[in-house]
Design a protein around this motif. Structure first.
Motif, short mmCIF file in Angstrom:
data_model
loop_
_atom_site.label_atom_id
_atom_site.label_comp_id
_atom_site.label_asym_id
_atom_site.label_seq_id
_atom_site.Cartn_x
_atom_site.Cartn_y
_atom_site.Cartn_z
N ARG A 88 -5.73 34.67 48.80
CA ARG A 88 -4.53 34.05 48.21
C ARG A 88 -4.89 32.64 47.76
O ARG A 88 -5.36 31.82 48.56
N ARG A 93 -3.20 35.83 43.63
CA ARG A 93 -4.13 36.36 44.62
C ARG A 93 -5.09 37.34 43.95
O ARG A 93 -4.76 37.95 42.93
N TYR A 141 -3.16 39.43 41.07
CA TYR A 141 -1.73 39.61 41.39
C TYR A 141 -1.06 38.25 41.27
O TYR A 141 -1.44 37.29 41.96
N PRO A 143 2.51 36.48 41.71
CA PRO A 143 3.92 36.64 42.10
C PRO A 143 4.84 35.85 41.19
O PRO A 143 4.50 34.76 40.74
N GLY A 145 8.33 35.08 41.97
CA GLY A 145 9.54 35.06 42.79
C GLY A 145 9.43 36.04 43.94
O GLY A 145 8.38 36.62 44.18
N GLN A 146 10.59 36.21 44.62
CA GLN A 146 10.59 36.97 45.87
C GLN A 146 10.28 38.47 45.67
O GLN A 146 9.63 39.08 46.49
N ASN B 69 16.15 35.63 57.24
CA ASN B 69 14.78 35.99 56.88
C ASN B 69 13.87 36.10 58.10
O ASN B 69 13.87 35.22 58.96
N LEU B 87 15.11 40.60 54.85
CA LEU B 87 15.76 39.64 53.97
C LEU B 87 17.26 39.78 54.21
O LEU B 87 17.67 40.57 55.06
N TYR B 92 12.16 45.72 54.49
CA TYR B 92 11.01 46.36 53.85
C TYR B 92 9.93 46.56 54.91
O TYR B 92 9.73 45.71 55.77
N ARG B 240 5.77 28.18 54.47
CA ARG B 240 5.48 28.24 53.03
C ARG B 240 6.75 28.67 52.29
O ARG B 240 7.53 29.46 52.82
N ASP B 242 6.98 30.77 50.00
CA ASP B 242 6.95 32.21 49.68
C ASP B 242 6.76 33.07 50.94
O ASP B 242 6.31 34.21 50.86
N PHE B 244 8.72 34.66 52.79
CA PHE B 244 9.52 35.90 52.90
C PHE B 244 9.60 36.61 51.55
O PHE B 244 10.67 36.93 51.07
N SER B 245 8.45 36.83 50.96
CA SER B 245 8.40 37.51 49.65
C SER B 245 7.63 38.82 49.80
O SER B 245 6.92 39.04 50.79
N LEU B 246 7.75 39.67 48.79
CA LEU B 246 7.01 40.94 48.82
C LEU B 246 5.51 40.70 48.70
O LEU B 246 4.71 41.48 49.19
N GLU B 247 5.15 39.58 48.06
CA GLU B 247 3.72 39.25 47.97
C GLU B 247 3.15 39.00 49.36
O GLU B 247 2.10 39.50 49.73
N ARG B 248 3.90 38.21 50.13
CA ARG B 248 3.47 37.88 51.49
C ARG B 248 3.43 39.15 52.36
O ARG B 248 2.55 39.33 53.18
N SER B 250 2.87 42.21 51.39
CA SER B 250 1.82 43.16 51.03
C SER B 250 0.42 42.55 51.11
O SER B 250 -0.55 43.19 50.73
#
Lengths: 361, 251
Positions: A88, A93, A141, A143, A145-146, B69, B87, B92, B240, B242, B244-248, B250
């Motif tokens: 990351r 990432r 990848y 991102p 946003g959420q 969160n 969330l 998820y 951070r 981010d 609580f994001s889908l990036e974090r 996955s």
């Protein structure tokens, strides 16, 4: 010689894991099976599957994993299932190595899985995860946003390539990208993969939402690069759909119901008397019912049905998680159908019984 | 005559004071939630799951922000890398082997987390109790309850779901001095006891009284309970943006 190489490699890795910031795990499945061979004789076999995992720990922005899989019968078939580094950076990432990316939606059938292809039926329904192919890739990848991101990918070797060549022509590679977002509670995904090795463009779209059931719909289209005809485009058009819901009650355990379908609108919609392995029917269905009376025991009924030639494979399985990391497994599978149907009785593996133990430590 | 006048004056002064001093059940819940909900939080911990075959242990790392969160990452060998992201209205799951994300909705939220006595809703949801439940006293004065040989003075309150919630009825025993839930009984719509939670250890961090060890007993299953132990708890830590994001999730 190969044995020696693998023994040395394993020893090296074990010593390395003792001194590095690494977590190690081993998964062993010891299975015994009864099935019928091509002469319709019952045969028994034993097979061991092992997965040796080394995973990095410590740095929250770097994740690396080496997974060595082996199938042990009379011979040993080793495979590097995963070997990747994921990093990351601020704003993006990067993943490099052999691993899996999951594009589109679907447990078994997924027209959005343009990388690994998830529209063909499989005969073995005993695994907990039915699609877990990996490939060498470089993945960026970003991102947004959420819930949103864009992604670009390059695959130096086609995932289904049988070639043992390390140096691959740039004309054999694959590459593409996707964008994923969420709008009004619906996950929307659109992407494209250029398959230079097959001279194909492969765009797709995918949707996932909830209306009592979790619902998903994907559509993909393989378009030849040179002079595509209407027939080519029709042949390459695939749709997959699915619904799933978990019914959980405090007193009667948990029921999971799933139904997926693979549609080829322009394929065969009537039974073909002289069907071959290349014959593609317009519809395949995958129903699944999973019942877990408690947290340790689960029963699973799965089937792939080809309604157009009235053939199917039906599998009934049971898993019992007795002790930490230990599962007892049992599966019975039967194929139903005629000689040249998608599935059929009187062919190799038409009936199969598998029992065994699986332990992770 | 003078005495009657004096008593009348005293009562006239004291009665409004007493009425004003009487804490309401809503205030008790708010005070308990103050101890339970943190601006941000990081911890590690473990769940010890006991069934008729013995015990299983699941370890995890948790990060949370307010009521909405939360990111839970399992670190034990069997489930290493599996994650749960909560969330505001969604949960998820991430499975590293399949590199797959699963959005949980509907009945799936009642599912057991890794075979424990906790459901996804228990672990991650329903922290805004006053939005979801109407609350009333069962006993207006504090009662004494005994946990592991120690007696605690607790407010005994009842919660009734305003709409569809994980547990239509709850009974809570909230420590009248610390304002921490000491015991909870979760019931179905018909009033049947489903689960019982007993707080076994409380830690003071940043002026808050935080339950760090509790035991959930599944009353519908024989010999089924899960001890939840929080270790290395830090509150009001920097996270951070981010987290609580889908990036974090996955990664």
């Amino acid at each position: 010689m190969k044995y020696l190489f693998w023994c040395l490699l394993l020893n090296l890795l074990l010593v390395f894991s003792l001194y590095a910031d690494v977590t190690t795990s081993v998964e062993i499945s010891a299975l015994s099976g009864l099935t019928r061979d091509e002469t319709q004789e019952f045969v028994i076999y034993g097979v061991g599957k092992t997965a040796l995992n080394f995973e990095s720990r410590g740095n929250p922005d770097v994740r690396a994993q080496l997974q060595l899989d082996t199938i042990v019968t009379d011979a040993i078939m080793p495979d590097v299932k995963r070997a990747f580094v994921k990093v990351r950076f601020p704003g993006f990432r990067l993943t490099a190595g052999k691993t899996r990316v999951s594009w589109g939606e679907g447990f078994l059938f997924n027209a959005g899985d343009v990388i690994f292809g998830s529209m063909e039926p499989i005969a073995d329904l005993s695994e907990s995860v039915l699609r877990d192919e990996t490939a060498w890739l470089l993945d960026l990848y970003i991102p947004l946003g959420q819930f949103s991101h864009i992604e670009a990918i390059v695959l130096p070797y086609a995932p289904d390539s049988q070639s043992a060549e390390i140096l691959n022509s740039v004309e054999e590679m694959q590459g593409g990208g996707r964008i994923v977002t969420k709008l009004l509670g619906i996950k929307i995904e659109g992407g494209y993969l250029f398959k230079a090795d097959q001279h194909l463009h492969h765009p797709y779209v995918s949707f996932q939402g909830n209306l009592f059931f979790d619902l998903q719909l994907s559509a993909g289209m393989e378009i030849p690069v040179e002079n595509p005809t209407a027939e080519d485009i029709e042949d390459g058009f695939t749709v997959s759909f699915g619904l799933m819901r978990i019914f959980s009650t405090d007193e009667a355990g948990t029921w999971t119901v799933r139904l997926e379908g693979a549609l080829r609108p322009f394929a065969e919609w009537e039974e073909v008397a002289s069907a071959t392995e290349d014959t593609r029917y317009g519809l395949l269905l995958y129903p699944e019912i999973n019942y877990a009376p408690d947290d340790l025991l689960s029963f699973q009924l799965r089937s792939i049905i080809s309604p157009l030639d009235a053939s199917a494979v039906i599998s009934f399985g049971c898993t019992y998680n007795i002790y930490q990391g230990l599962n007892m497994l049992g599966t019975v599978a039967v194929q139903v159908g005629d000689g040249n149907d998608v599935f059929g009785w009187d062919r190799e593996g038409d009936v199969a019984l598998l029992i065994g133990l699986e332990y992770i430590f | 005559m003078k005495k009657i006048f004096l008593y009348t004056v005293i009562w006239a002064v004291l009665l409004p004071c007493m009425l004003w001093a009487q804490i309401t059940p809503e205030q008790i819940i708010k005070k308990a939630e103050y101890n339970q909900v943190h601006d941000t939080m990081k911890s590690t911990g473990k769940m010890i799951i006991t069934s008729q075959f013995g015990t299983q242990e699941k370890t995890f790392e948790a990060v949370a922000e307010g009521e909405d969160n939360m990111l839970l990452t399992f670190t034990n060998i069997e489930e290493r890398g599996q994650k749960i992201l909560r969330l505001k209205d969604e949960i998820y799951l991430y499975f590293p082997d399949a590199e797959g994300l699963l959005r949980l909705q509907g009945g799936a939220l009642k599912e057991s987390v890794m075979g424990s006595s906790f459901s996804y809703e228990d672990l991650t949801g329903e922290k805004g109790l006053l939005d979801l439940y109407t609350v009333s006293f069962i006993e207006t004065a504090p009662v004494q309850i005994e946990i592991s040989g120690t007696s605690y003075s607790c407010y005994h309150v009842k919660l009734k779901g305003k709409r569809s919630v994980a547990y239509p009825e709850q009974e809570l025993w909230i420590d009248s001095n610390l304002f921490v839930i000491r015991k909870a009984v979760y019931k179905s719509l018909s009033g049947r006891v489903l689960k019982e939670l007993v707080v076994e250890r409380i830690q003071t961090i940043g002026g808050k009284y935080i339950p760090v060890q509790f035991n959930m007993i599944d009353k519908l299953k024989k010999n089924s309970q899960t001890r939840f132990i929080i270790e290395n708890l830090r509150i009001n830590v920097a996270l951070r943006p981010d987290e609580f994001s889908l990036e974090r999730l996955s990664f």
